[in-house]
Design an enzyme around this catalytic site. Sequence first.
Site, PDB file in Angstrom:
ATOM      1  N   LYS A  35       0.875  -1.154  -0.012  1.00  0.00           N
ATOM      2  CA  LYS A  35      -0.028  -0.066  -0.099  1.00  0.00           C
ATOM      3  C   LYS A  35       0.835   1.334  -0.017  1.00  0.00           C
ATOM      4  O   LYS A  35       1.973   1.110   0.269  1.00  0.00           O
ATOM      5  CB  LYS A  35      -0.896  -0.073   1.344  1.00  0.00           C
ATOM      6  CG  LYS A  35      -0.024   0.277   2.602  1.00  0.00           C
ATOM      7  CD  LYS A  35      -1.045   0.066   3.820  1.00  0.00           C
ATOM      8  CE  LYS A  35      -0.166   0.221   5.009  1.00  0.00           C
ATOM      9  NZ  LYS A  35      -1.061   0.424   6.067  1.00  0.00           N
ATOM     10  N   ARG A 133     -10.263   0.666  14.332  1.00  0.00           N
ATOM     11  CA  ARG A 133      -9.984   1.477  13.038  1.00  0.00           C
ATOM     12  C   ARG A 133     -10.295   0.626  12.065  1.00  0.00           C
ATOM     13  O   ARG A 133      -9.606  -0.437  11.111  1.00  0.00           O
ATOM     14  CB  ARG A 133      -8.640   1.664  13.065  1.00  0.00           C
ATOM     15  CG  ARG A 133      -8.139   2.424  11.829  1.00  0.00           C
ATOM     16  CD  ARG A 133      -6.559   2.499  11.673  1.00  0.00           C
ATOM     17  NE  ARG A 133      -5.774   1.337  11.310  1.00  0.00           N
ATOM     18  CZ  ARG A 133      -4.627   1.120  11.150  1.00  0.00           C
ATOM     19  NH1 ARG A 133      -3.912   1.906  11.757  1.00  0.00           N
ATOM     20  NH2 ARG A 133      -4.347   0.097  10.846  1.00  0.00           N
ATOM     21  N   MET A 245      15.935  15.583  -1.307  1.00  0.00           N
ATOM     22  CA  MET A 245      14.459  15.411  -1.522  1.00  0.00           C
ATOM     23  C   MET A 245      14.681  16.243  -2.893  1.00  0.00           C
ATOM     24  O   MET A 245      15.405  15.915  -3.572  1.00  0.00           O
ATOM     25  CB  MET A 245      14.106  16.552  -0.692  1.00  0.00           C
ATOM     26  CG  MET A 245      13.554  16.257   0.830  1.00  0.00           C
ATOM     27  SD  MET A 245      12.070  15.276   1.149  1.00  0.00           S
ATOM     28  CE  MET A 245      12.658  14.435   2.206  1.00  0.00           C
TER      29      MET A 245
END
EC number: 5.1.1.1
Length: 313
Positions: A35, A133, A245
Amino acid sequence: MPPTAEALVDLGAVRTNIEVLRDRARNADVMGVVKADGYGHGMVPVARAMVAAGAAWLGTALVEEALQLRRAGIRTPTLAWIIPPGTPLGEAVASDIDLGVSTRWGLDEIAAAARAAGRPARVHLKADTGLSRGGVTPGEWSDVVEAAARAEAAGLLRVTGVFSHFARADEPGHPSIAAQLTAFHDALALAEKAGLRPEVRHMANSAATLTLPDAHFDLVRPGIAGYGLTPIPDLAGTGLRPACMDQFVVDIGDDEARAGEPAVLFGAGDGGEPTAQDWAEALDTISYEIVCRVGQRVPRRYVGGDGEWPDPR
């Protein structure tokens, strides 16, 4: 022009981690969780590496993620466990994607999609054993499993799995762990009483896979551990290896640096570089967030597979 920054993803490390987790799981199969774009590592190349290392299942949060795997030619059994209301499910049913069920209305929507598709849907019923959850609450569990059994008898679906999720397995010995295991056993007993015979029962996340053999059942579902990061920072001897980054300024003091020299933000730590856990502790967060926050505009380069893989995007 060469990229100004890149995230180097070691697929060999991913394979090693799955092999380590398979060894820890013993008689249970391993689901590789991909995921969130493979926790920021790139879903499709990571999924291929995990399957090559012996992952029997793949797991995604969303249906669209699972469909991306199918479109990439990956046919490994895949579970998508978050199904918001109104999610189009026809292609997922046709693609044999297993769908998570956390509510009665969710079960009904999947059954309707199966009826429209003319083929049974594959579903995993999720029991809320204490995390709160997602998952069917204890008070609604009997109704959902009985409805699932009726839909299965009608040929609309096949209950291929029953699962749950720990709240605090990363705190070994916490009393909630035993309480949740007991609740899950109770949920399994009610499912069996309703006539359901799932192929796989699964509850163990990364922490439980590494520390709680009693929670392995038929399948373990490690997430972050597949990427070499442990949810229990003080846990030694795991054998896991980090697979990892744009522009910012760093004060290097009196040190010297030349233009073009590589700057490593985080990695395995073998060369003295910071790890994702170091960053997490400095920022008062968890390592999951560190790896997932390397955005899509930073291209990935993959090594450690069968040659080098370009970024599929």
